[in-house]
Scaffold this active site. Sequence first.
Site, PDB file in Angstrom:
ATOM      1  N   LYS A 140       0.814  -1.228   0.000  1.00  0.00           N
ATOM      2  CA  LYS A 140       0.000   0.000   0.000  1.00  0.00           C
ATOM      3  C   LYS A 140       0.842   1.270   0.000  1.00  0.00           C
ATOM      4  O   LYS A 140       2.027   1.259   0.299  1.00  0.00           O
ATOM      5  CB  LYS A 140      -1.013  -0.041   1.149  1.00  0.00           C
ATOM      6  CG  LYS A 140      -2.188  -0.974   0.782  1.00  0.00           C
ATOM      7  CD  LYS A 140      -3.325  -0.962   1.748  1.00  0.00           C
ATOM      8  CE  LYS A 140      -4.437  -1.884   1.204  1.00  0.00           C
ATOM      9  NZ  LYS A 140      -5.449  -2.207   2.204  1.00  0.00           N
TER      10      LYS A 140
ATOM     11  N   ARG B 299      -3.514 -10.255   4.510  1.00  0.00           N
ATOM     12  CA  ARG B 299      -4.003 -10.204   3.124  1.00  0.00           C
ATOM     13  C   ARG B 299      -2.903  -9.598   2.257  1.00  0.00           C
ATOM     14  O   ARG B 299      -2.631  -8.403   2.347  1.00  0.00           O
ATOM     15  CB  ARG B 299      -5.285  -9.359   3.062  1.00  0.00           C
ATOM     16  CG  ARG B 299      -5.898  -9.255   1.686  1.00  0.00           C
ATOM     17  CD  ARG B 299      -7.116  -8.339   1.704  1.00  0.00           C
ATOM     18  NE  ARG B 299      -7.754  -8.269   0.404  1.00  0.00           N
ATOM     19  CZ  ARG B 299      -7.371  -7.452  -0.574  1.00  0.00           C
ATOM     20  NH1 ARG B 299      -6.355  -6.641  -0.398  1.00  0.00           N
ATOM     21  NH2 ARG B 299      -8.031  -7.455  -1.721  1.00  0.00           N
TER      22      ARG B 299
HETATM   23  N1  HH2 Z   1      -7.631  -3.737   0.958  1.00  0.00           N
HETATM   24  C1  HH2 Z   1      -8.035  -3.709  -0.340  1.00  0.00           C
HETATM   25  C2  HH2 Z   1      -9.105  -4.492  -0.760  1.00  0.00           C
HETATM   26  N2  HH2 Z   1      -9.746  -5.305   0.116  1.00  0.00           N
HETATM   27  N3  HH2 Z   1     -10.002  -6.177   2.293  1.00  0.00           N
HETATM   28  C3  HH2 Z   1      -9.620  -6.216   3.578  1.00  0.00           C
HETATM   29  N4  HH2 Z   1     -10.257  -7.027   4.449  1.00  0.00           N
HETATM   30  N5  HH2 Z   1      -8.579  -5.451   4.051  1.00  0.00           N
HETATM   31  C4  HH2 Z   1      -7.891  -4.600   3.227  1.00  0.00           C
HETATM   32  O1  HH2 Z   1      -6.976  -3.910   3.711  1.00  0.00           O
HETATM   33  C5  HH2 Z   1      -8.276  -4.545   1.842  1.00  0.00           C
HETATM   34  C6  HH2 Z   1      -9.357  -5.352   1.401  1.00  0.00           C
HETATM   35  C7  HH2 Z   1      -7.325  -2.845  -1.321  1.00  0.00           C
HETATM   36  O2  HH2 Z   1      -6.121  -3.391  -1.655  1.00  0.00           O
HETATM   37  P1  HH2 Z   1      -5.675  -3.930  -3.104  1.00  0.00           P
HETATM   38  O3  HH2 Z   1      -5.974  -5.370  -3.213  1.00  0.00           O
HETATM   39  O4  HH2 Z   1      -4.260  -3.548  -3.251  1.00  0.00           O
HETATM   40  O5  HH2 Z   1      -6.493  -3.098  -4.138  1.00  0.00           O
HETATM   41  P2  HH2 Z   1      -7.851  -3.433  -4.896  1.00  0.00           P
HETATM   42  O6  HH2 Z   1      -8.943  -2.767  -4.164  1.00  0.00           O
HETATM   43  O7  HH2 Z   1      -7.636  -2.882  -6.234  1.00  0.00           O
HETATM   44  O8  HH2 Z   1      -8.078  -4.886  -4.871  1.00  0.00           O
END
Ligand code: HH2
Length: 279
Positions: free
Chosen positions: A221, A255
């Site tokens: 992030k 995650r």
């Molecule tokens: N962060 C993202 C998406 N889902 N779920 C949980 N439980 N916790 C998190 O911190 C979280 C999440 C965003 O991260 P990323 O996968 O990098 O981005 P995207 O939204 O494009 O999938």
Amino acid sequence: MGGYPPLSLRLDLPCIMGILNITPDSFSDGGRFDRLEAAVARARQMADEGAAIIDVGGESTRPGSELVTLDEELRRVLPVVERLHEELTVPISVDTMKAEVARRALAAGAVLVNDVTAMRHDPEMVEVVAQGGCTVCLMHMLGEPKTMQEDPRYADVVGEVSAFLEERLEWATSRGVRQEQVLLDPGIGFGKTVEHNLLLIKHLDELALLGRPLVLGSSRKRFLGAVLGAESGERVAGTLATTVLGAAAGAAVFRVHDVRPNLEALRVAMAVLGAGASA
Ligand code: HH2
């Protein structure tokens, strides 16, 4: 009790949740079929590397991102969940804020609903989770993805995130969700400055007092780039630092995009934390 598969998530040891993003830009520019195959291959690779859960998401929630329609999200997510359920034994999580996507994904074999709105977006989500008996991750977010990074403010970020998660846990359990179904997540990067994110990771142990397993989603992030002074790059080593600190604070699920290095860091952290326990 609903027609969904039984709960099959064991969280007695901290584990890695591998991220599988099914968004148009996630897997090269192939057609739908190529993208499905690429997604399945990526999931298999993460499972082989030791992911204990695969988190399938069809809607980006990155800062500034636009939401997608129900039909499009179903088109992206369902074929992947179906294939993973057929071909892999690793538990599948669905990253969605839509009750219909969650309901169909559970019917297709998912066992965890990862809702970044903590069931505030869709009024039917709580019933889907209560009836499905699946695990649910309730995450903190200030505002909504499109605007959440525009000057987020807290008087006491750790106290406010903790109070929010406690309220959502009570809200869910008063509507038929069992405590044992619930995981909690501080929502790193969701309506938070760099300093807010650092404080939440520093004080994760206070959130652990809520009595439910914690999910930490810090992988690659932006705040890591800010600390490192390198906005680009994959930020893997920075992520590992947060995984180790999270493990020390008692977090349960990490995650991440990079399964192998995070699992190795987690194993070493757990070995150190557990040293002497069986002597
Ligand atoms: N962060 C993202 C998406 N889902 N779920 C949980 N439980 N916790 C998190 O911190 C979280 C999440 C965003 O991260 P990323 O996968 O990098 O981005 P995207 O939204 O494009 O999938």
